[in-house]
Every structure is written in C-alpha cells, then in structure tokens.
Design a protein around this motif. Sequence first.
Motif, short mmCIF file in Angstrom:
data_model
loop_
_atom_site.label_atom_id
_atom_site.label_comp_id
_atom_site.label_asym_id
_atom_site.label_seq_id
_atom_site.Cartn_x
_atom_site.Cartn_y
_atom_site.Cartn_z
N ILE B 402 0.90 -1.01 0.04
CA ILE B 402 -0.11 0.19 -0.05
C ILE B 402 0.77 1.29 -0.02
O ILE B 402 0.53 2.02 -0.67
CB ILE B 402 -1.16 -0.06 1.24
CG1 ILE B 402 -1.87 -1.12 0.96
CG2 ILE B 402 -1.50 1.30 1.46
CD1 ILE B 402 -2.98 -1.60 2.42
N HIS B 406 0.95 4.22 -2.74
CA HIS B 406 0.75 5.48 -2.54
C HIS B 406 1.59 6.37 -3.02
O HIS B 406 1.33 7.55 -3.62
CB HIS B 406 0.59 5.63 -0.96
CG HIS B 406 0.01 6.96 -0.52
ND1 HIS B 406 0.92 7.96 -0.17
CD2 HIS B 406 -1.32 7.42 -0.16
CE1 HIS B 406 0.21 8.91 0.26
NE2 HIS B 406 -0.99 8.65 0.30
N LYS B 632 -8.07 7.04 -1.31
CA LYS B 632 -8.50 5.57 -0.88
C LYS B 632 -7.54 4.80 -0.39
O LYS B 632 -7.67 4.00 0.48
CB LYS B 632 -9.07 4.78 -2.38
CG LYS B 632 -10.51 5.26 -2.81
CD LYS B 632 -10.60 4.21 -4.16
CE LYS B 632 -12.02 4.80 -4.79
NZ LYS B 632 -11.96 4.55 -6.09
N LEU B 633 -6.30 5.04 -0.78
CA LEU B 633 -5.08 4.20 -0.62
C LEU B 633 -4.58 4.61 1.00
O LEU B 633 -4.41 3.82 1.93
CB LEU B 633 -3.71 4.60 -1.29
CG LEU B 633 -3.81 3.79 -2.51
CD1 LEU B 633 -2.71 4.38 -3.61
CD2 LEU B 633 -3.25 2.30 -2.38
N ARG B 636 -7.18 2.75 3.72
CA ARG B 636 -6.88 1.16 3.62
C ARG B 636 -5.53 1.26 4.68
O ARG B 636 -5.48 0.32 5.48
CB ARG B 636 -6.49 0.93 2.28
CG ARG B 636 -6.04 -0.62 1.98
CD ARG B 636 -7.21 -1.40 1.40
NE ARG B 636 -6.82 -3.07 1.37
CZ ARG B 636 -5.90 -3.32 0.84
NH1 ARG B 636 -5.49 -2.99 -0.11
NH2 ARG B 636 -5.80 -4.78 1.11
N LYS B 637 -4.57 1.98 4.46
CA LYS B 637 -3.36 1.91 5.42
C LYS B 637 -3.55 2.06 6.82
O LYS B 637 -3.01 1.28 7.72
CB LYS B 637 -2.36 3.20 4.76
CG LYS B 637 -0.98 3.08 5.35
CD LYS B 637 -0.26 4.10 4.44
CE LYS B 637 1.10 4.42 5.56
NZ LYS B 637 1.69 5.63 4.91
N SER B 639 -6.28 1.24 8.62
CA SER B 639 -7.07 0.03 9.04
C SER B 639 -5.84 -1.30 9.36
O SER B 639 -5.85 -1.82 10.33
CB SER B 639 -8.24 -0.21 8.20
OG SER B 639 -7.62 -1.03 7.05
N ILE B 640 -5.05 -1.27 8.38
CA ILE B 640 -4.07 -2.34 8.72
C ILE B 640 -3.22 -2.19 9.75
O ILE B 640 -2.71 -3.18 10.47
CB ILE B 640 -3.55 -2.46 7.22
CG1 ILE B 640 -4.30 -3.05 6.29
CG2 ILE B 640 -2.16 -3.43 7.40
CD1 ILE B 640 -3.75 -3.32 4.95
#
Lengths: 426, 1075
Positions: B402, B406, B632-633, B636-637, B639-640
């Motif tokens: 990710i 990014h 969007k990227l 996601r980063k 949450s991980i």
Amino acid sequence: MAFLETRPFRFIHCGDLHLDSPFTGLGHTDSDIKKILYDASFQAFEKVLDYGLEEKASFVLIAGDIYDSLTRSLRAQLNFRDLVRKAGKEGLSIYVVHGNHDPLDSWTARVSFPDNLFRFPDRLSSVTHYEDGSPLAEIWGISYARKETSENLARRFSGIPRERDIFRIGLLHCNVGGVSTLHQNYAPCSLGDLIDGAVDYWALGHVHEMNILHDSSPMVVYPGNIQGRHMKEQGEKGCFLVSVDSGRVDGMEFLPTSEVLWMEEQVSLSGNEEIADIHDLVGAACDRIRSLARGRLSIARLSLTGTSDLQSFLNNPLFLDQLVQTFRDRERNRLDLVWIESIRNRTRGPSDLSELKDSDSFLSDFLRVAHQARHDPGLVETFLRETPGFNHIRLFLEKGDFPDYRELVDDAEKLGLSRLLEEHQE
Amino acid sequence: MMISEIVIRGFGIFSQEHLGDLPRGLIILSGDNESGKSTLKRFLKSALYGMEGKKGPIDKPLGTGTHGGLLRVIMNNGRSCQFILKGRKVQVHDPDGSTIDHSPQELLGGVDERLFSRIFCLGLEDLWEGEDRILDEDNLRSRIFAASSGLGHFSISRALSGLKDELSGISKWTSARKNTLLDEMEHKLHDIQKEMSALGDLSSLYVRLREEKKALEVQIRSLQDNIGTARFRSIEMKRLDNLIEPYQSLKRIEETMEGLKGAEKFPSSGKERYQVLKDRLMRTRAEINHLIKTEEDLGKRIREVQPIHKILQDRARMEEMTEHKVRLEEKLETLADLRSEKRELDRELCALLEAISRDWDLDDLEKADISMASAGEVEEFLKDLAGLKERKDRINGVLEEIELSHNNVFQEYHACGERLSSLEEDQDQESGRIQLENALKSLDALGHLSREHSLVEERIDMEQGRLNALSLDLERSEDQMEAPWILPLFLPSATFIVSGILFLPFFPGGGLDFPFSPFYPLFALCLSFALLVLRAHQKKRRDDFLEKQEVRGASFRNEMESSRKGLALLFQRAEELKSQLAFHCHNSGISMDFSSMDLDQRKIFLERSLSRVAIIEDTRSELTLLHEKLQKLSARKESIQKELSLLEEKMDSCYSDWTAWLREHDLPPELTPQLFDSFLQHIRTARKHYRNRQDITGRINGLEDYIAHLDKSSSDLLVSWGMERELSLSDRLNTIIYVFQEEEAKRELVGSLEKELDSVCEKLEKCRQEEKILLENMENIFRGTGVCDEEEFFSLHQDHLRFMELKEQSLQLKARLAGIAGSECSLREVSPSLENCNRSDLEKELLQLDRDIVGMEKDLSEKHQSLGQLEDRIRQLSIDRRQTVLSQEKELLMTEARELSRKWVLMAMTRAFLEKAVEIHEKQRQPKVISKASEYLGTITGGRYSLHSSMKDRSIILEEKENRTWKGVTTWSSGLADQAYIAVRLSLAELLNQNREPLPIILDDVHVRFDRSRQEGLAEVLLDIAGKRQIFFFSCDSGFQHIVRKVVSNGQMRSTPVNVLYCTLQDGKISPVGS
C-alpha cells in the motif's frame, strides 16, 4: 678413246645459293618469322652439304651466285666458309664457279677458304677429281670476272678436246636460250652451244626454276635455287643428286632444301554464302599448304575464286586485311605455321555486270567508265596524274608492280561497286 | 509481265490464301496495321527472287499450311509460268509443271534482286530512312541523286569523301603537314639506310681486323723470345747467388770439425747405457724412500686405533637397550595420539558449553534436567508462536505494498499537476475550441472561393479578348465588303457599236470587198455577247461574295452579343464571390489580400492550437482521477496498522509464559522455544565427550611411568662408560648402540694394519741390495771412457754430438751445392768464380734483369689483351646479324610501301571512275530521269511544281510554277521531298525498264505524308503508269481507294482504259471488293 674403268660415283649439283640475301615481297612480319628467314638460306645450303655426306657423294658442284655481292654480307662469306670447312673435315670436295651476283672481283681478299673448296678462275680451266688415288671425273668451269658478262661463255668450252677417257662435267652460270625472262641475260648461249660440246653433264646455274633442258647425253640441267625468296619462287627448291656409272649419267634425284616454302593457293567460294564459310575454306587451304610443307614455315598467298554473293565484303580491303590478320593470329604459335602473305579477291558476283552496264542507271555509267579505262591505259594515267599525291606514290612503285593492267581495273571496278552498294546489303 | 494469281500456302500471317484473276493495272490493297501488307510485299519479292543467301527468318507460317506459295505470271510475250517458293529457293515451272531452264533473273529482264528492291519495290521505310538525320541540302541532294541513279539511299559524296580520306591517309593529298603512312615508312626507311651506312662495309672491316691480328701475333712472338732470353740470364745469376752462401757455410763447418776431432771416437751407445743405469738407480732410491715412509705411517696408525675394553665387556646390557629402543618408538607414538585426542575432546566440550549457555560449567551439565523433553510442552509453545508470526509477516507485506502504491500515485499526481500548469501557461486564453473550429472552416471555404474567383476573372479576360477579336473581325469583314470589279455594262454595247463603225466599210455595200465580210457583223455580235456573258459571270461572283460577307458579318454580330451577355454574368458572379471572401477572411482572422501560402500557414497554426486545447482537457481529467486514488489508499493503510498492533500484544504474552517455564526446569533463561531441540542435542553430546576424556587420561598416565624407568637405566649405563651427557632418551639409546659398534670396528682394523707393516719391511730390504749393484756398474762405465766423473762424461758426449752434426751439415751443403750447380763437376767448375764473387754486384745485375722482364711481360700482357679484343671483334663480326636484319627490314618496309602504293593507285582509280561516272550521269542520264520525274511531280502537285536539274552545279531544284520561283532543297517540306523522291523513282523505273520485260511495281504506304489533293495526283500518276505495267499499291488508309475511284470516274475519257482491282486485307485474309 675408250673410257677408263671408273667405279660408279655420285655428286650433288646446286646453284644460286644467294646466301643471306633478304626475302622480298613480305610486308609486316612477326619477329619469330623474321628469325627463321634470317637463317633460311644458310640452313638450305647446310642441307645440300648434308645430302652430300648422307648420300656419300664424291663432290658438290655450285653453279654460281653463292651470295649477293651487292649486300657484301660478311655473314654470308663466313658462314659459307664454315660450312665448307665442316664438309671438308668429312672429306667432301666442293667445286665452284662464280656468277653475276658473286663475280671474282667481289671475292678478292675477303675470306680465306679451306682446301676442299676449288674456285674456277675467269678463264676456262679444268680439274680432275680423284678418289682413293683414282680419277673419277673431269670438271671444266669458268667464273665471271665481273657482273656484266655478256659474252657467250659456253663457246669457250668448244675448245676442249673431244676425246676423253673420263666423265666430263661443264660447270657454268649462264642463260640458255633466254629460257627465263625473269633473269638478266648474262652469258647468253643456246642449247646447241652446249649439246655440241665435249661434255657429259652441264651443271648450270642462274635460272632459279628447276629445269632439265636436255635429258640425254649430254644432260643440261638447271637445279634452280636452293631457297625461294619471294612469291615468284614458289614451291620446293633444291639440288640434284646425280649418279654416274660407266661414264654416263645413271640417275638423277631432286632433293628438296627449302626451309621456307612460298605457296599460292586458290580457294573457291562458289556455293558458300556465309562469312563463316570463308573462314572455314581459308582454314582448310592453310591445312593443305601445311601438309605440303611438312613441318616447315610456309608463306602463302591465297586467291579467292568462284562466284560469291558476299562481294561487298570481299571487295572491301579492310575485310580481307582482317581475314589475313585473323589467320596470322591463329597460326602464330604453331611450329609448322602457314604465314598468309595476302588474300586476294578474284571472285565474281552472282549478278551479271554486263546486264547492269546496259541499264540506264548510275551503276551502268560507272561500269562503262571502268570498261572504257580497261581499253585505254592512257585514261587511267591521266586520272592518276590528276590525283594529288601521285608524284609521291610513284617513288615507291616499280615496273612489275602491276603486271596485269586489266586486273587492276577489275579490282578498281569491284572496289567502286562495293563502295556504292555496301550500305544496301540486306 | 504481270502476276495473274497469288497462291500462299503459308507465309507469316497468311495461310492457304489465294488471289486470282489479277489484272494488268492497278491493284490496291487496303488494310490496317498488322493486317499483313508488308508480309505480302515480302512474299511477292521472295516468290520472284527467293531468299537464298539471306540471314534471318523466312516468315514461317503462323497458322496452318506449309511454308511457301506460288505466283502465276504472264510474260509480255504471252508466255505463262509459275514462280514457286519452297523454303528459301524459287523454282520456275511451266504451267504444265515442267521446270524452265531459265533462271528467275533471266525471266525478269535481267533485273537482279538488288536492283528490283531499289527501283521497283518502294516502301515507307525507303522514304523515312534517314528521317532522324538532319535533312540538309547535301543529304537531300544525295537522296534525289541516288534515287535517280538507281542506288536507293546512297550518298555518292560519302563514297568519294571516304575514298579521299583513305587516299590522304596514305599519301599527302594537300600541302597539309599531316604525317601519312607513306611518310612514316619513308622515315623508317631513311633510319634503316642511316643505320646501314653507319654499319659500313663489314667485309673490309673483317679483313682489316684479321691483318691487325696477324701483326699483333708477330709482335707477341718477338716479345716472348726476348722475355725468354732475359729469364735464362736471370736464372744463371740467381744460381750463382744461390751458391755463394752455402759454399761459405761449408768452409766454416769444415774448420769447426777439425777442432772436434777428439770426440769422434766416443762409443755410440755409451751415454744411453749410462743413462739407463742412472735412471734405474734413481727409481730404486725413490722406492726405498717410499717404503720407509709407509712403515712409519703404519706404526702411527696402529697406535692411534687401539679399542676400549670396558665397553666391549658390556655386550649384554647393550643388547637389552637395543630391544627397548625398538618398543620405545611405538609407545611414544601411542602417547602422542592419546594426548591429541584428549585436547580435541576438551575443545569440543568447551564449544558445546558455549553453545548451551555462557554461564554454564561441567557441573551444570550434569545437573540440568532434560527429562521433560518428551512431554510435548515445547511443541505447543512453538506452534502458537509460529502462527502469530506468520500472520504478522503477512500484514506487514500488505502494508508495504500500500505504501509503495501510495508513493507512485502521489508522484504521478504531482507530475500531472505540473504538466497542466505549463500547458495552461502556453495556451492563449482567448482561443477556445469552438472559435478555432469555425476559423478552420472559413479557411477551407476561402480556398475554394479564391480559386473560383480567379477562374471567373480569367474567363472575363478571355471573353473580353474574344469580344475584341470578334469586333476586329467584324470591322475587317465590313472593310472587305467592297465588291470586286466587274465589266461596266456599256462596254459590250460600246464594243458592238465601235466594231460596227470600224468594220462598216467591210459590210456588203460598204465599199470594200473582203472574202469574209459577211462574218464581221456576226463577229462583232459574238464579241459583245461574250463580253455580256463575262460580265454576267462576274456579277454573279460579286453577288455571291457580298452575300457571303453579309452572312459572315451577321454571325460575328450574334457571337459578340452572346459574348457580352456572358461577360455581364461573369462580372455579377465575381462580385458575389468578393463579398463571401470578405466574410470568411474576417472569420478566419486573415487579411483580404491573402495568398495561398498565407492560407496554408494560418491553417497550420489553427490546427496546432486546436490539438493543444484537446491535450489540456485530457490532462485535467487525468489529475482528478489520481486525487481520488490517493484518498482511497490512505484509508486502507490506517486500518491495517491497527490490526498489526493487536497482534504484537498477543505475541508478548506468549513470550512471558516461556520464561517462567525455563526457570522451573533449571534451564538457561536465554533459551528460545525455537532453539530448544538443538539445546537438547548439545547437552547429550557434551555428556558423552566428558566420559571419553576421563578414560584417555588414565591411559596416558601408564605410558609416562614406563618411559621414566627406561630413562634412568640408560643414563646409568652411559655414566659407567664415562660418557655422561644431556641427551633425550631416544638419542641416549642410539649413542649406547653406536659406541659399542665403533669399538668393535677398531679391534678388527688394528689386526689388518699389523699384517701390512710386515710386508713393507721385507720390500725395503730388497731395494737396498739393488742400489748397491747399480752403483758398481756405473763406476765401470766411467773407467771405460777415461773420465773421472759424470760431468766429464757428459762434456765428452756433447763434443761427439756436435762433431756428428757438423759432419751431416757438411754433407748436405755439398749435395745442395751440387744440386744448384747442376752436378759436382759443375760445382768444381764454378768454385773459382765463387771464391772471387762479389754478391752486391750480382744482386744489382739481377734486379735490373727482373725489371726488364716485368716491363716486357706487361707489354706482352697488353698485346695479348689487344689480341683478345681483336679476336673478340672478329668473332662478333662473324656472328653479326645486323646487316642481315637491316637488309631484311628494309626489304619488308619497301614491300609494305609498295603494297600501300598499289592500294593507293587502286583507290585513286576507283575515285576517278566514280567522279567520271557522276559527271556522265549528271550530263546525260539525269536530265532524262528528271524530265520524266518532273512530269510525274507536276501531276502529283496539281501542276504546282516542276523538277529541274541546275545547269550550274547540276543540283536538283523545284520550280513553283505559279510564282515562277525556284526552291532549293533546303526549303522543301518533308511531304514535298517524299513526292519528289517517288516521282524520281517511278521515272527511273520507267526508263530503266523501257526495252525489257515490264516488271510490276510494288508500293507500300508511300503516300502517308500526302494531303488529299496530292493523293489524288498520285492516283493519277499510278493510273497512268498502270496502263503500261502492273502496280501493287498497299495502303493503311482505306480512303485511298475512294480517291482512286474518284480519279477513275473523273478520267473516264482516259485514252487507255486502266483496270483497277480493290482489295481489303484483314488478319492475313485478302478480299477483293470490286474493280
């Protein structure tokens, strides 16, 4: 008087050696051929002497004109001396009279000759040839003191006693009965002068054509010269091997000596319509001459004869020159080469010129002019005199250059026609 | 003759073709190109003359049928025959098939094929041959001359100039300084002659050289004699000189010998015998000295080599030590192996302890509890930990991907933003997409409109020009309206009246009597009537003319009117186009006076602007898309990352459980669950190594005890032998053995030396006895020669030797002197001279003689050299070929020159014949031909031209009859030249064939450059000739048949009716179409 009992013997009779005199009537020639020509007369004489040794001849007779005094060729004298000396070592004797080309006054204080050579003086003299202590023949002869000898020398032989007990030979350089118009009339005599004499064999010289003027006792013989030097001296040249038995001529054999043969050959073109045919026929003529020459150099003059449709080519001197050159090139590297001196066109065209002459065209006018010139040499002379450069040209012309005037007009007519018609060959 | 029938079995395009009933007259064959006209012409010629001797094809039939055909011919005398063409040959048969003896040429009036081709068979190619050449005067003259001379296209001048060139190549034609062939030959001949002169008379030279040689040989012989005499004298002098010295030596020797007379009787071998005895004595004495020295040496050595008896008595102990020495080697090797093994085990144990734990020693190793190893507790720990770790790795991998995406998207976003800003900066704010598109459309319209406008303007110019021309024509037409002059009406009446008045006296009763008087009124009437008729004719012609002019003027006016209307319409259209152009110029932003280049440049600019606008729009939409992707990227980063922190917490609790467990089992606290298996393995190996080490230590101690015992006993033995030394055990043992062996060897050596000493003493005694005997013998020799001592003996011997030597020398000298003198007798003779001889005088005389000889020899050598040179020259002369070569070369050149001269004469004659023939031809023949040709040309040109031969230079000229003007060949047109040429050829055919068989004439397309009236003229001529002979006329123009028909119908009144056959030719088929 009865003849002495002598054993059979043989002798060689030759004349007109003309050693080291140049060949005439040849134009441009290859250097290799020239080398052969330089030595041809010497080699021919060497052959004469070789025949003498091979055939065990007792002596050799030379009937004058050993060389041309005019050229004063030292080489001729020295080579002659060397060949005579060589023959002398083998025991061969040589008897010589001098002719118009080598009179005695041209020999003085030149080269000393070996003992086996006997030269007759300018007065009638005789010498007896001995072999193993026995006499074989009595040789009478007389030399020319100088070139212009117009006296009938044969008459001097009439003083010889008729009685004889040995075979008698007369050695003389003379012109018998004007037998040859080609030669100058030195020491003229008649056949009768010779036959009436007390001689068994007349060994003559001066005429270059072989000719036996009298074939019974006394024999009167011209052997001709030993090497032809121009186109008028064609064919084999040589000497005679004469066999004598019991005081008379028992046999004669002509022995060829020429190193170079002069030949004239006719090539008929009738029925051959292609240029290639001419080449084939000329090639065949060369082969015929070669077979006659048997390995020797031959100088040939070819005359194209018959009827041919290729007049425009044949009447063009350039075409004939090229043809000659082609065959010279083809023959060049052969040992037994046939050197073409010239190719002459003596062919006729297929159409009848007389028909053309009667027509109303320019050609007919041209032919009529030629016809008129044929019958009027003065007309041609006038034409020539009016042509610029003639005075220069005449310096190079000789009397015998145009032996046949009509032939010359024929050639001019052919050349003219070829020039007129050459652009219209189909 | 005439050809009555043509039968072609096969010939080129023709196959099984037949044309019969041919008339004696004109046969016209019309056909298009490739219909077979030329083939038929070739067939006719081939059938008459054959094709023998010709190269090239024979026109093999293209279709069926065998090659060949026949011509049926009727001769002028009525005889018929057939000319049959087979292959290349022609056979002539009677109608019944029998062969005719005559050749075709004989039957054809002696005209050969060449002549036939040049005069009777004329094709287009004959006319056009040379067309590509410049048709200059000479060329044309030659052509006409050649035609009239029967030579076809031949240039007589070329033949003459060719001959002239060749002649001038051989010999000088003019005074030009050109070098001709003959000049070159003359030069060469001159050179040869010069060379021959330089060579001179070789025979005289030869004789002279021979004489010179003889004289030289005489000189050489005389010189050789002089040299011989001088040499003889020189030899004599040298002999005396040689004798003097030995003679004096002999005298001296004889004197010396007298003094040595006493030594003469010395015994011959006395000295040798004495010398032998002396040598033997010397040898004996030397041997005695040697033996004494040997005796002393042997005694000394025996004393040196005495053995130690104490050592030799301990033999048993020495043997014991030898046995120990053998075993000691093995035991030492075993001890070393064990020690090394122990060191290795210590090293491995240390490494294992290090691997297990840094704080552990060997006791801890024994203490550790590893009994729980099989309980499976460690495996559970390990399983949990591995699961957690695997999960953590996976989450870390996703997070990295990710991050990478990014970063990439961010960079793209940034670059796109920069690109957009740069594009926006370059773009002109005013030019939007719609404006640009509109401008482009206007630009296209402008192009069309401007072209149309130009066309309209051109048309306006043309129409104006046409209008002007029409108005000029109209004016000219109106000017010509003036009518031609006509006879005035009063003239006939006046003529009538005047003639009436003038001839009144002749009227009957008028006073005069005249035989024809009644006719005069009638004559006057006729004259006035004729004038009236003439006037009426003139009036009619004038009316016709005026009417024609009127009609012509009206048509001009109509045309002008229509032209004006057209012009008005064109002006209107031009105006419209101008307004449209202004509108579109405004739209496209270009000035009104634009050029086509301006249009192109503007169009290129607009197209470029339009494409840039499209690029900006695309970039903007791309930037928006990239921004959305970045947002969007980031989500996601985040949450991980949360999931990863939870997982790390779980792993920490698991590790604290493991530490407690280790403490419980006395295991090292740093041990990790992953290393537990290897830990167990290390513990077990270390314990095994420890036990092995203890066993090896016991064995090492046993061996060390044995070595200590042996060391002590060996040391004691050496001490007892008085050889106490610091040595290793092994060296000590070796020393014991070596020392014992040494003493044994000494004992044996002493025995052998004692034997040798005895033998030497014996030899010494013998030598002393021999010495005594020798001394006695030498004493006896001295007594025999009467001397007292050795010195006197040797002196006497020397004197004896000297005497003998002198005696020998005296004998040799005597022999030498006898040799030089020749014999002993001669020597005796010269002895008195030798006694009184003065050597210096002799030498002087000898020197002079030598000098003379050298001088003469030098002279001789020079003479020999000259002789050699002379001989060389004579030899060279005898093989000299130069004279031969030069005379042969001269002869060859002379022959070549004669050949050239003969060639020159031949060519000069030919040229003279040609010139004469030209003169005759031009004087006699040409006028006839030209006269007939003029007649034909007149007919062909409607009487416009006639042909003449110029009297001045006999060139051919044309006369234009109407104007009485002369036309030189340079002013002829090609058509006129063709007509003159054909006229001349036809005339020549006529004259040439006058008194012979009239041969048919074949003409192929000769009229292609004739206009209609001249074609009619040609037809007239052909019909005229066709009355006398057959003519085949091939034409590619079918119209010519109509022309002939017209001419035939016009000439119905012709004195001799002419047969004409009309045929067509198509694809090798001949069809008669009428006659």
